[in-house]
Design a protein around this motif. Structure first.
Motif, PDB file in Angstrom:
ATOM      1  N   GLN A   1      64.806  81.826  20.546  1.00  0.00           N
ATOM      2  CA  GLN A   1      64.907  82.074  21.984  1.00  0.00           C
ATOM      3  C   GLN A   1      66.159  82.859  22.339  1.00  0.00           C
ATOM      4  OE1 GLN A   1      64.485  77.910  23.366  1.00  0.00           O
ATOM      5  NE2 GLN A   1      62.786  78.640  24.622  1.00  0.00           N
ATOM      6  N   LYS A   2      67.253  82.536  21.688  1.00  0.00           N
ATOM      7  CA  LYS A   2      68.521  83.215  21.959  1.00  0.00           C
ATOM      8  C   LYS A   2      68.404  84.713  21.689  1.00  0.00           C
ATOM      9  CE  LYS A   2      73.408  83.216  20.621  1.00  0.00           C
ATOM     10  NZ  LYS A   2      74.438  82.585  19.738  1.00  0.00           N
TER      11      LYS A   2
ATOM     12  N   LYS B   1      58.948  94.551  19.208  1.00  0.00           N
ATOM     13  CA  LYS B   1      59.078  93.964  20.545  1.00  0.00           C
ATOM     14  C   LYS B   1      58.000  92.918  20.822  1.00  0.00           C
ATOM     15  CE  LYS B   1      61.313  98.080  22.484  1.00  0.00           C
ATOM     16  NZ  LYS B   1      61.273  99.124  23.545  1.00  0.00           N
TER      17      LYS B   1
ATOM     18  N   ARG C   1      66.505  88.417  15.185  1.00  0.00           N
ATOM     19  CA  ARG C   1      67.314  89.613  15.404  1.00  0.00           C
ATOM     20  C   ARG C   1      66.960  90.707  14.400  1.00  0.00           C
ATOM     21  NH1 ARG C   1      69.706  91.463  19.728  1.00  0.00           N
ATOM     22  NH2 ARG C   1      68.819  93.432  19.022  1.00  0.00           N
TER      23      ARG C   1
ATOM     24  N   GLU D   1      65.939  86.344  24.342  1.00  0.00           N
ATOM     25  CA  GLU D   1      66.559  86.478  25.665  1.00  0.00           C
ATOM     26  C   GLU D   1      67.664  87.531  25.658  1.00  0.00           C
ATOM     27  OE1 GLU D   1      67.806  82.526  26.515  1.00  0.00           O
ATOM     28  OE2 GLU D   1      65.762  81.760  26.814  1.00  0.00           O
ATOM     29  N   GLU D   2      68.421  87.584  24.596  1.00  0.00           N
ATOM     30  CA  GLU D   2      69.501  88.557  24.469  1.00  0.00           C
ATOM     31  C   GLU D   2      68.962  89.980  24.512  1.00  0.00           C
ATOM     32  OE1 GLU D   2      72.925  88.026  21.488  1.00  0.00           O
ATOM     33  OE2 GLU D   2      71.610  89.479  20.495  1.00  0.00           O
ATOM     34  N   SER D   3      67.760  90.189  23.972  1.00  0.00           N
ATOM     35  CA  SER D   3      67.136  91.517  23.936  1.00  0.00           C
ATOM     36  C   SER D   3      66.227  91.771  25.134  1.00  0.00           C
ATOM     37  CB  SER D   3      66.341  91.679  22.635  1.00  0.00           C
ATOM     38  OG  SER D   3      67.168  91.491  21.511  1.00  0.00           O
ATOM     39  N   GLN D   4      66.139  90.769  26.028  1.00  0.00           N
ATOM     40  CA  GLN D   4      65.335  90.867  27.255  1.00  0.00           C
ATOM     41  C   GLN D   4      63.867  91.178  26.953  1.00  0.00           C
ATOM     42  OE1 GLN D   4      67.618  93.780  29.580  1.00  0.00           O
ATOM     43  NE2 GLN D   4      68.713  92.106  30.596  1.00  0.00           N
ATOM     44  N   LEU D   5      63.357  90.565  25.911  1.00  0.00           N
ATOM     45  CA  LEU D   5      61.943  90.722  25.570  1.00  0.00           C
ATOM     46  C   LEU D   5      61.130  89.643  26.261  1.00  0.00           C
ATOM     47  CD1 LEU D   5      62.110  91.456  21.719  1.00  0.00           C
ATOM     48  CD2 LEU D   5      62.024  93.097  23.612  1.00  0.00           C
ATOM     49  N   GLN D   6      59.875  89.957  26.511  1.00  0.00           N
ATOM     50  CA  GLN D   6      58.957  89.000  27.113  1.00  0.00           C
ATOM     51  C   GLN D   6      57.969  88.536  26.039  1.00  0.00           C
ATOM     52  OE1 GLN D   6      59.246  87.867  30.320  1.00  0.00           O
ATOM     53  NE2 GLN D   6      61.109  89.144  30.395  1.00  0.00           N
TER      54      GLN D   6
END
Length: 337
Positions: free
Chosen positions: A206-207, A184, A176, A210-215
């Protein structure tokens, strides 16, 4: 005439059992009571018979500190040296002493930890090293009839407690922090996949992703070995396979430091060219060049609490799970992107 515990109990107006526990430094006696008993004992000239006490109690007042000697492929785990003083000080308050034992995880034989306990008639053990999740030492611990506290594992029995940092939260905090600084394209260098702490730190990573919608590409995640040399090898593989990467989260400080040193030799500067954050919060982080951002494990709190948990078990308590919240040291190894 030899002064007895009964004499001390009479003068203190306490029961013989309370005086005995106070003199033995047993857990659960109030500090004021213990101080009063010790003062009267000194005034009366009481001299304890250590050999007789241990014979009667059948306890050595020794605590085993179990280390994995093959941990880190020969590289010492600095966190242990930050834990030990706090464990020792807490045990010493109650007249317990610590003795260190090393176990080679690669040649471990079932029952080895039981033999160690029986050989020195230990009152209990604290396992401070991480072993792989399916290691036979954990199966032995589950069947032990001796008080034991384990770090970096979630094993819980009636007579076994566990204590650790909230690793999922730690992994989340580190990732975070990189995201909040605008990164990113993030890489992650973790420890061995068969270690419980590795999987928990990965869960936190991972949390946050996924929370930030990054790939994140699969090649941006490397499972290494918690050593400086592992970090050195991993960073070059990571950059080669992911040239657009701007930040890397290392699951411990040793790997991060190994990577930073190796990159400097190649002309890659931190944080100018790439941002780095580690995990453990070793005291040397603030003196590194640059000061290494890291998730800080509260070794003082864990060391003290580990000793307290063991003393509770020795005195009849039941096993419990304790998680200590980590903190973030921002350092100067992460820049805004």
């Amino acid at each position: 005439m030899r002064v007895s515990i009964k004499d001390i109990a009479l003068k203190c107006n306490l029961s013989v059992s309370t005086v005995s526990r106070a003199l033995n430094g047993d857990y659960g006696v109030k500090s004021a009571t213990r101080t009063s008993v010790m003062k009267v004992a000194k005034e009366l000239g009481y001299v304890p018979n250590i050999a007789a006490k241990e014979l009667v109690s059948q306890k050595s007042k020794l605590i085993g500190i179990i280390l994995n000697e093959s941990d880190g492929d020969g590289e010492a785990r600095p966190a242990f040296f930050e834990l030990l003083p706090h464990i020792n000080k807490t045990l010493a308050i109650f007249n317990y002493r610590a003795i260190i034992y090393t176990i080679n995880s690669n040649s471990y034989i079932r029952g080895e930890i039981t033999d160690i306990i029986n050989l020195r008639n230990l009152s209990g053990c604290i396992v401070v090293s991480v072993f792989r999740e399916n290691h036979p030492i954990y199966e032995d611990i589950k069947s032990l009839n001796n008080p034991i506290v384990v770090l970096e594992s979630s094993i819980l029995t009636r007579i076994c407690s566990n204590i650790n940092t909230d690793e999922v939260m730690g992994g989340y905090m580190a990732t975070r922090y990189l995201i909040d600084n605008g990164h990113k394209q993030i890489g992650f260098v973790n420890g061995p996949q068969n270690f419980e702490i590795s999987n928990e730190r990965f869960e936190g990573f991972q949390k946050a992703i996924e929370e930030s919608q990054l790939q994140i590409s699969d090649t941006a995640i490397i499972w290494s070995n918690y050593t400086g040399s592992g970090g050195k090898d991993s960073i070059h593989q990571l950059i080669q396979n992911n040239p657009a990467i701007t930040a890397v989260f290392f699951a411990n400080d040793l790997m991060a430091m190994g990577a930073i040193s190796s990159m400097a030799e190649s002309g890659i500067l931190v944080p100018k060219d790439i941002s780095i954050i580690g995990y453990d919060g070793l005291f040397v982080c603030k003196y590194y060049n640059p000061p290494l951002a890291s998730v800080v494990i509260d070794n003082a709190a864990i060391g003290v609490r580990a000793a307290e948990l063991l003393l509770e078990l020795i005195n009849g308590g039941s096993g419990k799970t304790v998680r200590v919240m980590p903190k973030l040291f921002e350092g100067k190894s992460v820049r805004k992107y």
